[in-house]
Design a protein around this motif. Structure first.
Motif, mmCIF file in Angstrom:
data_model
loop_
_atom_site.group_PDB
_atom_site.id
_atom_site.type_symbol
_atom_site.label_atom_id
_atom_site.label_comp_id
_atom_site.label_asym_id
_atom_site.label_seq_id
_atom_site.Cartn_x
_atom_site.Cartn_y
_atom_site.Cartn_z
ATOM 1 N N TRP A 242 0.820 -1.209 0.000
ATOM 2 C CA TRP A 242 0.000 0.000 0.000
ATOM 3 C C TRP A 242 0.856 1.261 0.000
ATOM 4 C CZ3 TRP A 242 -4.388 -1.422 -1.693
ATOM 5 C CH2 TRP A 242 -4.960 -2.631 -1.293
ATOM 6 N N ASP A 243 2.009 1.167 -0.641
ATOM 7 C CA ASP A 243 2.815 2.349 -0.911
ATOM 8 C C ASP A 243 2.053 3.234 -1.898
ATOM 9 O OD1 ASP A 243 5.757 3.565 -1.019
ATOM 10 O OD2 ASP A 243 4.985 3.501 -3.070
ATOM 11 N N PRO A 244 2.061 4.570 -1.727
ATOM 12 C CA PRO A 244 1.277 5.439 -2.621
ATOM 13 C C PRO A 244 1.588 5.263 -4.103
ATOM 14 C CG PRO A 244 2.027 6.673 -0.710
ATOM 15 C CD PRO A 244 2.696 5.335 -0.636
ATOM 16 N N ASN A 247 0.010 2.153 -5.274
ATOM 17 C CA ASN A 247 -1.421 2.419 -5.465
ATOM 18 C C ASN A 247 -1.680 3.136 -6.786
ATOM 19 O OD1 ASN A 247 -1.777 1.302 -2.966
ATOM 20 N ND2 ASN A 247 -2.153 3.226 -1.900
ATOM 21 N N LEU A 299 5.121 13.137 -3.282
ATOM 22 C CA LEU A 299 5.165 11.850 -2.600
ATOM 23 C C LEU A 299 6.587 11.518 -2.198
ATOM 24 C CD1 LEU A 299 2.869 9.429 -4.620
ATOM 25 C CD2 LEU A 299 2.398 10.483 -2.435
ATOM 26 N N SER A 301 8.572 8.195 -1.660
ATOM 27 C CA SER A 301 8.439 6.755 -1.870
ATOM 28 C C SER A 301 9.715 6.230 -2.495
ATOM 29 C CB SER A 301 7.243 6.457 -2.782
ATOM 30 O OG SER A 301 7.279 5.123 -3.233
ATOM 31 N N VAL A 366 -9.002 3.086 -2.645
ATOM 32 C CA VAL A 366 -7.573 3.309 -2.911
ATOM 33 C C VAL A 366 -7.305 4.773 -3.225
ATOM 34 C CG1 VAL A 366 -5.607 2.643 -4.346
ATOM 35 C CG2 VAL A 366 -7.334 0.945 -3.743
ATOM 36 N N THR A 370 -5.051 7.151 -0.842
ATOM 37 C CA THR A 370 -3.795 7.666 -1.393
ATOM 38 C C THR A 370 -3.750 9.188 -1.392
ATOM 39 O OG1 THR A 370 -3.647 5.711 -2.826
ATOM 40 C CG2 THR A 370 -2.260 7.594 -3.394
#
Length: 657
Positions: A242-244, A247, A299, A301, A366, A370
């Motif tokens: 469930w990392d942006p 997603n 973001l 990530s 989702v 997000t």
């Protein structure tokens, strides 16, 4: 000189995309046949020039031309040639050029393989694809040029490719994922062209369906490959973290899954046309949204490209233009989008409609999970976190009815179905699925949980009902074997695709509920017992590579005093960036994985070691492979290979002018 030629080729491709957008549409308006037919020529010329540009950039990496900023920033002379090639798309500028190339590749494929489609229709489709290409060419040329020079001063060697990306999985993962992203532009273009023409019929759905399926297959396999990489490289759960940015790829996949089912109904029954158009718009718009999230800098990530806000603003403006323009066109033409078919509450149409509603609900979950933290922070309300527990809980709620309806749907007839005809197959399937699920849990685990039983039951429910439906269909007129041989590719595609989803559910359930993880301290010569296995730390070895130094821990694994495997886990230091990396050792099996990762060396000479036992984790990737194969089967169906897509495609063609 080569870099300048590459940039010039890109600029020519940009100008050709402008002509591709304007000239064919002018030809349709002015009834100029030569202008209409120029769409295919301009599309193929654009593809030639952007291909030249990408090949030149690839050569600059292979030749270690550090006078180019992008090469100097993302490569090194010690880097193996295959990683130098993957470095072409390893950062922002090159990945955008790859995106533009793939968009041109899809456009050229449409131009070449759509000879039997109406000339005006295909001209509209190619014009829309040209407009999308124009946006990406301008983005590359104005904000993300990969051909900028470092002259008059340039480094002797490059900064090296991010060690996280120096992996075979990352050579294939981005191109495959982008093929899926970009492929949805074809479905988008077909939908917008049909709206412009004011003609949404079964022929339109038939033209669009194989292209949409091809994009979905690439995206499915690309996501699965990324999940596999995250598992063995980062040690994540193997199915979803469930990392942006993960997603961002999952959302267009959900929309695309709903779209391929909606297209099937629009083609066969002439209904769900509004659904289909909106889903086609949504799938590509969500692909653009993912591009914005990854490249805007909003973001943080492991997957995100570090980028300045001006690039994010460009993509945001392009995103607003695409979504706003397409929705405005839909609003203007919505009155012409009419579905002619009728169906009862208990029918396959209703089953597919319910599944699409559940898919859209999952998409909204989702999307909100997000974007809400980002919006909350940007409007000054502080930081909030929406993490794994939220997503897991919401998806657990949605997956139960979704899986149940997937099992029921193929057993239900089109248009109407008598409920008493379903009682026997559903009752029998329920009993068999429950019995298999209970037996499965007790055979492969020493503990029992109701959530595990539910997940395994749902997987076997889909498998059993799929097999039952195949049996009923095959024996309707023939013997079982002869009937199975008579089934078309599309029918096998549906069955194998659903079975693949069931296999993935079982894999996720078993991995989520029965995985075991342990952090231990081990010195050479010591051993530890773990989940019926004995892990012996035998030795340390040097395992240096072309651009890194490494120490490998050698482990012998026994079970009941019988040899299972020798496993070597590495701790690497990349010489240019001085970045430490862990390369785990994995002993893979159909029913379980054993996973060893070396941590840090401790003051007393022992090592921190992490050991995993992952039951049925391979099923998480077997499932998507089956779904991808199913999509390929569907595209092989003879309905999409014979001469039957003309303006009077079939009796179902519905003009709405």
């Amino acid at each position: 000189m080569l870099a300048e030629i590459g940039q010039l080729s890109l600029a020519i491709a940009c100008m050709l995309s402008l002509l591709q957008t304007v000239y064919p549409l002018y030809g349709i308006y002015a009834r100029n046949q030569s202008a209409i037919e120029s769409a295919k020529i301009l599309t193929n010329l654009q593809f030639v020039f952007v291909t030249v540009s990408l090949l030149i950039l690839s050569y600059l990496f292979i030749a270690n031309d550090f006078t180019v900023v992008y090469v100097a920033t993302n490569s090194n002379s010690a880097l193996p040639w295959y990683y130098r090639l993957s470095a072409v798309w390893g950062a922002h500028e090159g990945s955008l050029l790859l995106w533009a190339f793939l968009l041109s590749l899809w456009s050229s494929a449409v131009a070449v393989m759509s000879k039997r489609l109406p000339v005006e229709s295909i001209a509209r489709v190619l014009a829309i694809l040209g407009l999308l290409s124009l946006g990406f060419y301008l983005f590359v040329l104005l904000t993300s040029n990969p051909f900028l020079r470092t002259l008059p001063y340039f480094p002797v060697d490059g900064r090296d490719l991010n060690p996280l990306l120096q992996d075979v999985g990352l050579i294939l993962h981005p191109p495959m994922l982008y093929m899926g992203y970009v492929g949805f532009s074809v479905a988008f273009a077909f939908a917008i062209a049909a709206l412009m023409e004011g003609r949404l019929d079964s022929a339109w759905a038939k033209w669009s369906r194989p292209w949409t399926m091809a994009a979905w297959v690439f995206l499915t396999l690309g996501i699965a490959l990324g999940s596999w990489w995250a598992y063995y490289e980062l040690g994540w759960g193997g199915w979803w973290f469930w990392d942006p940015v993960e997603n961002a790829s999952f959302m267009p996949w959900i929309a695309g899954t709903a779209l391929i089912h909606s297209l099937a109904v629009s083609e066969k029954r002439g209904v769900f046309k509004s659904w289909t158009v909106l889903l086609a718009i949504s799938a590509f718009s969500l692909s653009l949204l993912g591009t914005f999230l990854v490249r805007s800098g909003i973001l943080v990530s492991v997957h995100a490209f570090a980028s300045d806000p001006s690039r994010g603003l460009f993509i945001l403006a392009f995103l607003v233009l695409v979504i706003g323009g397409s929705l405005l066109l839909y609003a203007v033409q919505a009155s012409k989008v009419k579905s002619r078919g009728r169906y009862d509450l208990l029918s396959r149409e209703s089953m597919l409609l319910i599944n699409n509603i559940l898919l859209i609900a999952a998409l909204i979950v989702v999307l909100l999970g997000t974007l809400l933290p980002l919006v909350h922070k940007e409007i000054g309300l502080g930081s909030i976190s929406i993490g794994e527990p939220f997503f897991n809980k919401m998806f657990s709620i949605l997956i139960v009815p979704f899986a149940l309806f997937i099992g029921v749907g193929p057993l239900v007839r089109w248009k109407r179905q008598k409920i008493n005809e379903l009682l026997k197959p559903l009752s029998l399937s329920l009993v068999i699925s429950t019995a298999i699920a209970v037996l499965f849990i007790f055979l492969y685990s020493s503990k029992f949980t109701w959530m595990a039983l539910l997940g395994v039951f749902l997987g076997f429910w889909i498998l059993v009902t799929t097999c039952y439906e195949l049996y009923l269909r095959a024996t309707f007129r023939f013997t079982l074997l002869k009937g199975l041989s008579k089934l078309g590719y599309s029918h096998w595609a549906m069955s194998i695709g659903h079975a693949g989803f069931a296999v993935m559910i079982i894999g996720v359930t078993m991995t989520q509920n029965f995985s075991i993880e342990r952090d231990v301290k081990l010195a050479v010569g010591e051993s530890i017992a773990f989940e019926h296995y004995d892990f012996h730390f035998d030795a340390l070895e040097n395992a240096d590579g072309p651009n890194f130094t490494a120490t490998a821990g050698v482990f012998t694994v026994l079970k009941d005093d019988k040899f299972v495997a020798t496993m070597k886990a590495e701790k690497r230091i990349y010489t240019v960036q001085r970045m430490p990396m862990t390369e785990p050792a994995i002993d893979a099996g159909v029913t379980r994985d054993l996973y060893i990762a070396m941590g840090e060396v401790l003051p007393d000479g022992a090592w921190a070691v992490r050991i995993y036992y992952k039951p049925f984790i391979r099923w998480i990737w077997f499932g998507p492979l089956m779904m991808g194969f199913a999509g390929m089967l569907m595209m092989m169906d003879r309905r999409y290979r014979v001469k039957n897509t003309t303006e009077n495609d079939s009796a179902e063609v519905q003009g709405v002018k």
